[in-house]
Design a protein around this motif. Structure first.
Motif, PDB file in Angstrom:
ATOM      1  N   GLY A 175      23.298  18.306  45.621  1.00 42.94           N
ATOM      2  CA  GLY A 175      24.303  17.254  45.425  1.00 42.94           C
ATOM      3  C   GLY A 175      23.877  16.123  44.510  1.00 42.94           C
ATOM      4  N   LYS A 176      22.873  16.350  43.678  1.00 43.76           N
ATOM      5  CA  LYS A 176      22.429  15.295  42.742  1.00 43.76           C
ATOM      6  C   LYS A 176      23.545  14.919  41.768  1.00 43.76           C
ATOM      7  CE  LYS A 176      19.044  17.859  41.280  1.00 43.76           C
ATOM      8  NZ  LYS A 176      19.310  18.983  42.203  1.00 43.76           N
ATOM      9  N   SER A 177      24.165  15.929  41.183  1.00 45.33           N
ATOM     10  CA  SER A 177      25.211  15.637  40.194  1.00 45.33           C
ATOM     11  C   SER A 177      26.448  15.033  40.859  1.00 45.33           C
ATOM     12  CB  SER A 177      25.593  16.905  39.435  1.00 45.33           C
ATOM     13  OG  SER A 177      24.458  17.365  38.722  1.00 45.33           O
ATOM     14  N   THR A 178      26.696  15.430  42.106  1.00 45.69           N
ATOM     15  CA  THR A 178      27.827  14.844  42.836  1.00 45.69           C
ATOM     16  C   THR A 178      27.559  13.358  43.048  1.00 45.69           C
ATOM     17  OG1 THR A 178      28.003  16.974  43.965  1.00 45.69           O
ATOM     18  CG2 THR A 178      29.280  15.152  44.876  1.00 45.69           C
ATOM     19  N   MET A 179      26.321  13.039  43.404  1.00 49.73           N
ATOM     20  CA  MET A 179      25.965  11.639  43.595  1.00 49.73           C
ATOM     21  C   MET A 179      26.035  10.881  42.262  1.00 49.73           C
ATOM     22  SD  MET A 179      22.751   9.934  45.533  1.00 49.73           S
ATOM     23  CE  MET A 179      23.286  10.635  47.058  1.00 49.73           C
ATOM     24  N   PHE A 191      20.939  25.612  39.884  1.00 42.83           N
ATOM     25  CA  PHE A 191      20.771  25.390  38.431  1.00 42.83           C
ATOM     26  C   PHE A 191      22.060  25.166  37.651  1.00 42.83           C
ATOM     27  CE2 PHE A 191      17.141  28.212  39.711  1.00 42.83           C
ATOM     28  CZ  PHE A 191      16.275  27.149  39.892  1.00 42.83           C
ATOM     29  N   THR A 192      22.924  24.380  38.217  1.00 38.89           N
ATOM     30  CA  THR A 192      24.157  24.023  37.499  1.00 38.89           C
ATOM     31  C   THR A 192      23.816  23.049  36.376  1.00 38.89           C
ATOM     32  OG1 THR A 192      25.429  24.330  39.510  1.00 38.89           O
ATOM     33  CG2 THR A 192      26.462  23.016  37.778  1.00 38.89           C
ATOM     34  N   THR A 193      23.018  22.031  36.696  1.00 39.96           N
ATOM     35  CA  THR A 193      22.633  21.057  35.669  1.00 39.96           C
ATOM     36  C   THR A 193      21.452  21.606  34.884  1.00 39.96           C
ATOM     37  OG1 THR A 193      23.317  19.284  37.135  1.00 39.96           O
ATOM     38  CG2 THR A 193      21.956  18.649  35.254  1.00 39.96           C
ATOM     39  N   ILE A 194      21.599  21.637  33.580  1.00 39.46           N
ATOM     40  CA  ILE A 194      20.492  22.122  32.748  1.00 39.46           C
ATOM     41  C   ILE A 194      19.911  20.978  31.937  1.00 39.46           C
ATOM     42  CG2 ILE A 194      19.860  23.699  30.866  1.00 39.46           C
ATOM     43  CD1 ILE A 194      22.007  25.590  32.103  1.00 39.46           C
ATOM     44  N   ALA A 223      25.685  14.356  54.671  1.00 41.14           N
ATOM     45  CA  ALA A 223      25.720  13.783  56.013  1.00 41.14           C
ATOM     46  C   ALA A 223      27.093  13.938  56.656  1.00 41.14           C
ATOM     47  CB  ALA A 223      25.326  12.302  55.969  1.00 41.14           C
ATOM     48  N   ASP A 224      28.059  14.438  55.871  1.00 41.28           N
ATOM     49  CA  ASP A 224      29.382  14.723  56.449  1.00 41.28           C
ATOM     50  C   ASP A 224      29.353  15.967  57.321  1.00 41.28           C
ATOM     51  OD1 ASP A 224      30.311  17.016  54.239  1.00 41.28           O
ATOM     52  OD2 ASP A 224      29.052  15.445  53.415  1.00 41.28           O
ATOM     53  N   MET A 225      28.300  16.802  57.170  1.00 37.29           N
ATOM     54  CA  MET A 225      28.235  18.023  57.971  1.00 37.29           C
ATOM     55  C   MET A 225      27.504  17.705  59.275  1.00 37.29           C
ATOM     56  SD  MET A 225      27.274  20.594  54.910  1.00 37.29           S
ATOM     57  CE  MET A 225      28.024  22.154  55.195  1.00 37.29           C
ATOM     58  N   ALA A 278      27.592  12.241  49.213  1.00 42.45           N
ATOM     59  CA  ALA A 278      27.980  12.039  47.819  1.00 42.45           C
ATOM     60  C   ALA A 278      29.400  12.543  47.604  1.00 42.45           C
ATOM     61  CB  ALA A 278      27.004  12.770  46.911  1.00 42.45           C
ATOM     62  N   GLU A 279      29.705  13.659  48.293  1.00 37.73           N
ATOM     63  CA  GLU A 279      31.034  14.246  48.132  1.00 37.73           C
ATOM     64  C   GLU A 279      32.125  13.283  48.615  1.00 37.73           C
ATOM     65  OE1 GLU A 279      31.695  18.746  48.338  1.00 37.73           O
ATOM     66  OE2 GLU A 279      32.230  18.003  50.331  1.00 37.73           O
ATOM     67  N   ALA A 280      31.873  12.644  49.758  1.00 40.30           N
ATOM     68  CA  ALA A 280      32.846  11.692  50.296  1.00 40.30           C
ATOM     69  C   ALA A 280      32.995  10.490  49.357  1.00 40.30           C
ATOM     70  CB  ALA A 280      32.396  11.223  51.690  1.00 40.30           C
ATOM     71  N   LYS A 308      15.695  19.270  45.086  1.00 41.11           N
ATOM     72  CA  LYS A 308      15.893  20.715  45.027  1.00 41.11           C
ATOM     73  C   LYS A 308      17.220  21.004  44.328  1.00 41.11           C
ATOM     74  CE  LYS A 308      17.205  23.100  48.688  1.00 41.11           C
ATOM     75  NZ  LYS A 308      17.167  23.589  50.076  1.00 41.11           N
ATOM     76  N   THR A 309      17.350  22.180  43.790  1.00 40.37           N
ATOM     77  CA  THR A 309      18.618  22.523  43.144  1.00 40.37           C
ATOM     78  C   THR A 309      19.721  22.737  44.199  1.00 40.37           C
ATOM     79  OG1 THR A 309      19.670  24.010  41.573  1.00 40.37           O
ATOM     80  CG2 THR A 309      18.047  25.023  43.031  1.00 40.37           C
ATOM     81  N   ASN A 310      20.941  22.371  43.812  1.00 42.98           N
ATOM     82  CA  ASN A 310      22.134  22.609  44.649  1.00 42.98           C
ATOM     83  C   ASN A 310      22.230  21.728  45.901  1.00 42.98           C
ATOM     84  OD1 ASN A 310      24.575  23.873  44.998  1.00 42.98           O
ATOM     85  ND2 ASN A 310      23.734  25.727  45.932  1.00 42.98           N
TER      86      ASN A 310
HETATM   87  N1  LIG Z   1      29.331  18.908  52.290  1.00 43.39           N
HETATM   88  C1  LIG Z   1      28.866  18.309  51.206  1.00 43.39           C
HETATM   89  N2  LIG Z   1      28.665  19.011  50.079  1.00 43.39           N
HETATM   90  C2  LIG Z   1      28.189  18.342  49.012  1.00 43.39           C
HETATM   91  C3  LIG Z   1      27.852  16.970  49.037  1.00 43.39           C
HETATM   92  N3  LIG Z   1      27.384  16.614  47.824  1.00 43.39           N
HETATM   93  C4  LIG Z   1      27.425  17.722  47.058  1.00 43.39           C
HETATM   94  N4  LIG Z   1      27.916  18.763  47.762  1.00 43.39           N
HETATM   95  C5  LIG Z   1      28.154  20.135  47.282  1.00 43.39           C
HETATM   96  O1  LIG Z   1      26.897  20.713  46.920  1.00 43.39           O
HETATM   97  C6  LIG Z   1      27.054  21.618  45.842  1.00 43.39           C
HETATM   98  C7  LIG Z   1      26.058  21.304  44.738  1.00 43.39           C
HETATM   99  O2  LIG Z   1      26.388  20.066  44.180  1.00 43.39           O
HETATM  100  P1  LIG Z   1      25.747  19.547  42.810  1.00 43.39           P
HETATM  101  O3  LIG Z   1      26.073  18.106  42.732  1.00 43.39           O
HETATM  102  O4  LIG Z   1      26.165  20.425  41.686  1.00 43.39           O
HETATM  103  O5  LIG Z   1      24.211  19.767  43.152  1.00 43.39           O
HETATM  104  P2  LIG Z   1      22.916  19.502  42.214  1.00 43.39           P
HETATM  105  O6  LIG Z   1      21.853  19.043  43.111  1.00 43.39           O
HETATM  106  O7  LIG Z   1      23.275  18.668  41.062  1.00 43.39           O
HETATM  107  O8  LIG Z   1      22.593  20.989  41.753  1.00 43.39           O
HETATM  108  P3  LIG Z   1      21.835  21.541  40.423  1.00 43.39           P
HETATM  109  O9  LIG Z   1      22.285  20.775  39.255  1.00 43.39           O
HETATM  110  O10 LIG Z   1      22.261  22.956  40.371  1.00 43.39           O
HETATM  111  O11 LIG Z   1      20.385  21.407  40.720  1.00 43.39           O
HETATM  112  C8  LIG Z   1      28.506  21.493  45.385  1.00 43.39           C
HETATM  113  O12 LIG Z   1      29.265  22.526  45.967  1.00 43.39           O
HETATM  114  C9  LIG Z   1      28.934  20.156  45.973  1.00 43.39           C
HETATM  115  O13 LIG Z   1      30.324  20.068  46.224  1.00 43.39           O
HETATM  116  C10 LIG Z   1      28.053  16.251  50.241  1.00 43.39           C
HETATM  117  O14 LIG Z   1      27.837  15.058  50.379  1.00 43.39           O
HETATM  118  N5  LIG Z   1      28.557  16.985  51.289  1.00 43.39           N
END
Ligand SMILES: Nc1nc2c(ncn2[C@@H]2O[C@H](COP(=O)(O)OP(=O)(O)OP(=O)(O)O)[C@@H](O)[C@H]2O)c(=O)[nH]1
Ligand SMILES: [Mg+2]
Length: 410
Positions: free
Chosen positions: A17-21, A37-40, A232-234, A258-260, A13-15
């Motif tokens: 954390g795919k790009s963060t990972m 929809f950050t990643t296009i 999973a940090d939440m 992914a964020e951690a 799904k969008t948003n």
């Molecule tokens: N708490 C928390 N937030 C996260 C984690 N991973 C990503 N996020 C947050 O989730 C939001 C979306 O992250 P993206 O990596 O841009 O998500 P995406 O799935 O690539 O989104 P699209 O490209 O828009 O589809 C950002 O604000 C990140 O900081 C995580 O492990 N924990």
């Protein structure tokens, strides 16, 4: 056959954390934002699988060519693709539509990134953590993929049926051809038809539900998948992860943050901490350089992620996909069995990831066609025994291939 650099796609799904990972896995600077929809356009990069290297066992200092070795750990490169996010209806063009699906066609496996904290709604908009059910998210996204695949099949269903009934075409062959762009092979089709109870049924008798069931089953065969239960940090994720594991099986769900992982890798890159991806701890190296905010962030990662889950899970997701789902094993081909070198004197130069069940002769072909064609026998370097061509490789085998023709390289 898995290519020399296997490929995995991050879908979801969008948003979520795919790009963060992706950024954590590849250390590439990509756009990350808290909105849909950050990643296009897809991001493509290289990540590393982690395996225990055999160098320590053999007591040698290696010079890896196709991989890296740090402190006895081999890092094997794999290709990762970060795709645009999905929302319900994507298969019909909603959101960024289904172009993304084209991008994941040649992936050997998928990582389905899910917002396990339930902090984004069905459309990927931020919502109070815990208010959206990630189980619904998994179902919705999997359904989009299935509807896209079944749509592809249904588009020329009449023609497919005719080819089988009047043209005498083989059902498995023709269905595999229809989906060949997705890496679907006849063996996948056969297995899927059997599992879905469709073997032997005339194509013209398949209902729309049957086509969907087949699409779902064939995708499971052709694209092994792991669920990355992200965020999973939440704390809201804890109960959801338990439910995800109950529903999809422990082996298919990896809790992760992914964020951690991204924060730890960046801090490590700057020399602030010592941290190896996959570890359960980190050590602060430069307390003096940490801002109060960074110190708090690191404490929080320890308390909310590492102490709860044992690691950030990101490295585990990747290893799980390749070793458990794709069933690959690492093997080390060398040219010289006594010095463990290639022809240029590099010690343990390469590690190959091969499907379980690969024989030594098949390995010879993977290294070089000529090596396969002129194969005489192989040597198990560890045991110093000769192996016939049909010997099946085992994990961490170090193998020297003896061939009639000497290769110029390797
Ligand atoms: N708490 C928390 N937030 C996260 C984690 N991973 C990503 N996020 C947050 O989730 C939001 C979306 O992250 P993206 O990596 O841009 O998500 P995406 O799935 O690539 O989104 P699209 O490209 O828009 O589809 C950002 O604000 C990140 O900081 C995580 O492990 N924990
Ligand atoms: Mg993204």
């Amino acid at each position: 056959m898995v290519s020399t650099m296997p490929e995995v796609a991050l879908i979801g799904k969008t948003n979520v954390g795919k790009s963060t990972m992706f950024a954590a896995l590849t250390m590439l600077p990509v756009r990350i934002e808290a909105r849909p929809f950050t990643t296009i356009k897809p991001n493509v990069g290289v990540a590393y699988l982690k395996v225990k290297c055999v160098c320590k066992e053999f007591g040698v200092k290696d010079n890896p060519k196709n991989s890296l070795c740090i402190d006895g750990v081999r890092y094997v490169p794999v290709k990762v693709i970060d795709l645009a996010g999905l929302i319900p209806g994507a298969h019909e063009g909603r959101g960024l539509g289904n172009k993304f699906l084209d991008e994941m066609r040649m992936a050997d496996a998928l990582i389905h990134v899910v917002d396990a904290a339930g902090s984004t709604d069905a459309e990927g908009r931020p919502c109070p953590p815990g208010s959206y059910d990630p189980l619904l998210e998994v179902e919705a996204i999997e359904r989009e993929v299935v509807l896209w695949v079944s749509g592809m099949l249904r588009r020329d269903w009449a023609k497919t049926t005719r080819l089988v009934e009047h043209g005498g075409a083989d059902v498995s062959k023709i269905l595999a051809t229809r989906l060949s762009g997705l890496g679907v092979m006849e063996s996948h089709v056969d297995k899927a038809m059997e599992k879905a109870g469709l073997s032997g049924r005339k194509l013209r008798d398949w209902s729309a539900d049957d086509v969907e069931l087949f699409a779902a089953t064939v995708m499971k065969e052709a694209k092994p998948m792991v669920i990355a239960a992200n965020k999973a940090d939440m704390p809201q994720s804890i109960d959801n992860i338990k439910r995800l594991k109950e529903r999809y099986g422990d082996e298919n769900v990896v809790p992760c943050s992914a964020e951690a992982e991204l924060a730890l890798r960046r801090a490590s890159e700057k020399g602030l901490i010592s941290y190896t991806p996959g570890d359960s701890t980190f050590t602060v190296l430069r307390e003096d350089l940490l801002t109060p905010q960074q110190r708090r962030a690191l404490e929080s990662i320890k308390e909310r992620v590492l102490d709860v889950w044992g690691s950030t899970g990101v490295q585990e997701v990747l290893n799980r996909v390749y070793f458990d789902k794709l069933g690959l094993i690492p093997v080390y081909p060398v040219a010289d069995a006594s010095s463990l070198t290639d022809s240029e004197g590099n010690v343990l130069p390469d590690v190959y990831l091969v499907p379980r069940g690969t024989t030594v002769k098949q390995l010879a072909y993977m290294i070089h066609t000529e090596l396969g064609e002129s194969f005489i026998y192989a040597v198990d370097v560890r045991k110093k025994t000769k192996l016939g061509e049909n010997t099946v490789l085992k994990e961490n085998d170090v193998i020297s291939i003896v061939a009639a023709k000497k290769l110029k390289r390797k």
